[in-house]
Design a protein around this motif. Structure first.
Motif, PDB file in Angstrom:
ATOM      1  N   PRO A 199      -4.400  -8.307  -9.915  1.00 19.82           N
ATOM      2  CA  PRO A 199      -5.133  -8.483  -8.658  1.00 19.82           C
ATOM      3  C   PRO A 199      -4.233  -8.795  -7.467  1.00 19.82           C
ATOM      4  O   PRO A 199      -4.481  -8.300  -6.356  1.00 19.82           O
ATOM      5  N   LEU A 200      -3.200  -9.589  -7.668  1.00 22.52           N
ATOM      6  CA  LEU A 200      -2.277  -9.877  -6.575  1.00 22.52           C
ATOM      7  C   LEU A 200      -1.552  -8.617  -6.120  1.00 22.52           C
ATOM      8  O   LEU A 200      -1.400  -8.379  -4.912  1.00 22.52           O
ATOM      9  N   LEU A 201      -1.118  -7.807  -7.073  1.00 21.02           N
ATOM     10  CA  LEU A 201      -0.442  -6.566  -6.704  1.00 21.02           C
ATOM     11  C   LEU A 201      -1.395  -5.634  -5.973  1.00 21.02           C
ATOM     12  O   LEU A 201      -1.038  -5.048  -4.936  1.00 21.02           O
ATOM     13  N   ASP A 202      -2.609  -5.480  -6.462  1.00 27.82           N
ATOM     14  CA  ASP A 202      -3.577  -4.598  -5.800  1.00 27.82           C
ATOM     15  C   ASP A 202      -3.871  -5.088  -4.383  1.00 27.82           C
ATOM     16  O   ASP A 202      -3.984  -4.290  -3.443  1.00 27.82           O
ATOM     17  N   PHE A 203      -4.006  -6.387  -4.225  1.00 27.61           N
ATOM     18  CA  PHE A 203      -4.258  -6.976  -2.904  1.00 27.61           C
ATOM     19  C   PHE A 203      -3.119  -6.665  -1.943  1.00 27.61           C
ATOM     20  O   PHE A 203      -3.343  -6.271  -0.779  1.00 27.61           O
ATOM     21  N   CYS A 204      -1.877  -6.833  -2.394  1.00 32.97           N
ATOM     22  CA  CYS A 204      -0.732  -6.580  -1.525  1.00 32.97           C
ATOM     23  C   CYS A 204      -0.579  -5.100  -1.202  1.00 32.97           C
ATOM     24  O   CYS A 204      -0.224  -4.736  -0.072  1.00 32.97           O
ATOM     25  N   LEU A 205      -0.859  -4.247  -2.171  1.00 33.41           N
ATOM     26  CA  LEU A 205      -0.816  -2.813  -1.907  1.00 33.41           C
ATOM     27  C   LEU A 205      -1.848  -2.429  -0.846  1.00 33.41           C
ATOM     28  O   LEU A 205      -1.580  -1.627   0.057  1.00 33.41           O
ATOM     29  N   GLU A 206      -3.028  -3.013  -0.936  1.00 33.84           N
ATOM     30  CA  GLU A 206      -4.108  -2.698   0.009  1.00 33.84           C
ATOM     31  C   GLU A 206      -3.771  -3.136   1.428  1.00 33.84           C
ATOM     32  O   GLU A 206      -4.112  -2.439   2.391  1.00 33.84           O
ATOM     33  N   HIS A 207      -3.095  -4.284   1.563  1.00 33.91           N
ATOM     34  CA  HIS A 207      -2.853  -4.837   2.894  1.00 33.91           C
ATOM     35  C   HIS A 207      -1.448  -4.569   3.426  1.00 33.91           C
ATOM     36  O   HIS A 207      -1.116  -4.990   4.536  1.00 33.91           O
ATOM     37  N   GLY A 208      -0.616  -3.896   2.651  1.00 33.41           N
ATOM     38  CA  GLY A 208       0.725  -3.580   3.119  1.00 33.41           C
ATOM     39  C   GLY A 208       1.704  -4.727   3.028  1.00 33.41           C
ATOM     40  O   GLY A 208       2.728  -4.742   3.717  1.00 33.41           O
ATOM     41  N   SER A 241       2.279  -3.146 -15.850  1.00 37.17           N
ATOM     42  CA  SER A 241       2.351  -1.781 -16.373  1.00 37.17           C
ATOM     43  C   SER A 241       1.068  -1.342 -17.063  1.00 37.17           C
ATOM     44  O   SER A 241       0.871  -0.150 -17.299  1.00 37.17           O
ATOM     45  N   ALA A 242       0.203  -2.282 -17.373  1.00 32.56           N
ATOM     46  CA  ALA A 242      -1.089  -1.925 -17.958  1.00 32.56           C
ATOM     47  C   ALA A 242      -2.002  -1.280 -16.927  1.00 32.56           C
ATOM     48  O   ALA A 242      -2.966  -0.578 -17.286  1.00 32.56           O
ATOM     49  N   ALA A 243      -1.708  -1.482 -15.635  1.00 29.50           N
ATOM     50  CA  ALA A 243      -2.571  -0.954 -14.576  1.00 29.50           C
ATOM     51  C   ALA A 243      -1.851   0.002 -13.630  1.00 29.50           C
ATOM     52  O   ALA A 243      -2.497   0.763 -12.912  1.00 29.50           O
ATOM     53  N   HIS A 244      -0.520  -0.059 -13.605  1.00 24.84           N
ATOM     54  CA  HIS A 244       0.244   0.770 -12.682  1.00 24.84           C
ATOM     55  C   HIS A 244       1.469   1.340 -13.383  1.00 24.84           C
ATOM     56  O   HIS A 244       1.978   0.764 -14.348  1.00 24.84           O
ATOM     57  N   VAL A 245       1.945   2.455 -12.863  1.00 20.81           N
ATOM     58  CA  VAL A 245       3.188   3.049 -13.358  1.00 20.81           C
ATOM     59  C   VAL A 245       4.343   2.445 -12.564  1.00 20.81           C
ATOM     60  O   VAL A 245       4.384   2.527 -11.333  1.00 20.81           O
ATOM     61  N   LEU A 246       5.271   1.823 -13.267  1.00 20.17           N
ATOM     62  CA  LEU A 246       6.412   1.182 -12.629  1.00 20.17           C
ATOM     63  C   LEU A 246       7.698   1.917 -12.987  1.00 20.17           C
ATOM     64  O   LEU A 246       7.938   2.231 -14.154  1.00 20.17           O
ATOM     65  N   GLU A 247       8.492   2.175 -11.979  1.00 21.12           N
ATOM     66  CA  GLU A 247       9.801   2.804 -12.180  1.00 21.12           C
ATOM     67  C   GLU A 247      10.845   2.013 -11.412  1.00 21.12           C
ATOM     68  O   GLU A 247      10.567   1.558 -10.292  1.00 21.12           O
ATOM     69  N   PRO A 248      12.029   1.828 -11.967  1.00 19.38           N
ATOM     70  CA  PRO A 248      13.066   1.079 -11.250  1.00 19.38           C
ATOM     71  C   PRO A 248      13.377   1.706  -9.898  1.00 19.38           C
ATOM     72  O   PRO A 248      13.505   2.925  -9.779  1.00 19.38           O
ATOM     73  N   ASP A 249      13.475   0.881  -8.876  1.00 22.01           N
ATOM     74  CA  ASP A 249      13.857   1.344  -7.547  1.00 22.01           C
ATOM     75  C   ASP A 249      15.356   1.613  -7.561  1.00 22.01           C
ATOM     76  O   ASP A 249      16.142   0.757  -7.970  1.00 22.01           O
TER      77      ASP A 249
END
Length: 354
Positions: A199-208, A241-249
């Protein structure tokens, strides 16, 4: 997607001071070849939250006012750091720096220096909605906000205060004032707020906002931290990773503490600061000034070097700079958490400055 293991941290040579730089001259160079260019300044040990991983519900015994640096003293030491010692970044912290009455003036003094450092602030954002425009006007570049949950009840459980709405308002105000990128720092505690990772990640993605998870460190006032109960970087990545695809930057990390991961192909990223399980001591470029004028080479240091007393006894800028250089030479190669002899510092995070 399963979590990808964190890469080993890059280290700098540790075979002595770089050639051409003599101890006691130039910038803040330690005996392991690291150069401190990032200054963290604690403006107060006081805080208006009682986060369970930092201090007890009843609070702590605060520093007497006479022991705290004045606004002019803070500004002077920051100026010496920038003009004499090569500091390029200044981060004001606490405790809670918004509780410092002279904060805006301190920020303005730092941003007026030549060469101009990057100036940022770490805050819990309570009261930020009111002061964000003034901080932007003073030249503050960006804000880091501590936020460990979006659930009101859990926020109250973690902080012993019902102030989540104030934090969210502060985040919006920082963004609207142009204090960007707005970064959110989150600590996950086992059995309490682990479910808040996604939820924290989704919130930050939504608000930039840019989210960074920080492994809980042994810096609590009541010394209750245990490594076995810590939510590790690998635990965090597995949940995300259960909700998003993560790749090393692939962007060069440099001395940045956060290992960054592209989220769902980017450009958005999430960071993980694995202070305990994947220490980055070999690339550390930080020096710390406490609210009472002590230089610390590390969050976990058990020794400090006093600049306040010398300053109040009439030391010149050159003498203070040299004391700072000498203090830096004693910086240890690492924090030593994995060493059986490791002892938690006597000061908690609120008194050291994040």
């Amino acid at each position: 997607m399963s979590a990808t293991p964190l890469p080993d941290p890059r280290t700098r040579p540790s075979d002595g001071v770089p050639s051409g730089v003599a101890p006691g001259t130039g910038g803040l160079v330690d005996r392991h070849g690291r150069v401190a260019t990032d200054l963290r300044v604690s403006l107060t040990d006081r805080c208006n939250l009682r986060c369970t991983y930092c201090m007890p519900p009843e609070g702590l015994q605060w520093l007497p006012k006479v022991e705290q640096l004045t606004d002019d003293e803070v500004a002077r030491l920051v100026r010496i750091g920038v003009e004499e010692l090569g500091i390029r970044e200044v981060r004001f912290t606490g405790g809670e720096p918004l509780l410092r009455p002279g904060l805006v003036g301190i920020v303005a003094a730092a941003t007026a220096l030549t060469p101009r450092p990057e100036v940022s602030l770490t805050t819990n954002a309570i009261g930020l909605a009111r002061v964000a425009p003034a901080l932007a006007e003073a030249g503050l570049d960006r804000i880091n906000v501590s936020l460990d949950t979006l659930d009101r009840g859990r926020f109250r459980q973690l902080t012993h205060r019902d102030r989540l709405h104030d934090v969210l308002a502060g985040l919006r105000a920082a963004h609207d004032a142009g204090l960007t990128p707005v970064k959110v720092n989150a600590v996950l505690l086992r059995g309490i707020n682990e479910d808040d990772a996604v939820p924290l990640l989704d919130f930050c993605l939504e608000h930039g906002y840019q989210l960074r998870f920080i492994e809980q460190m042994p810096l609590d006032a009541h010394h209750a931290w245990t490594r076995g109960e810590m939510v590790t970087a690998e635990d965090i990545l597995e949940r995300l990773s259960a909700a998003h695809v993560l790749e090393p930057d692939t962007e060069e990390r440099g001395s940045a503490p956060a290992e960054r991961w592209l989220v769902d192909g980017g450009p958005a990223t999430v960071g993980v600061i694995a202070s305990v399980t994947r220490s980055f001591c070999g690339t550390c470029d930080r020096t710390r000034l406490t609210a009472d004028g002590q230089i610390r080479n590390c969050l976990f240091a058990r020794e400090e070097s006093d600049l306040r007393t010398a300053m109040r006894e009439g030391a010149t800028d050159a003498e203070l700079a040299d004391r700072w250089r000498i203090a830096t030479l004693a910086k240890l190669p690492g924090h030593g958490i994995d060493d059986p002899s490791f002892l938690q510092p006597s000061r908690p995070m609120s008194a050291i400055g994040g």
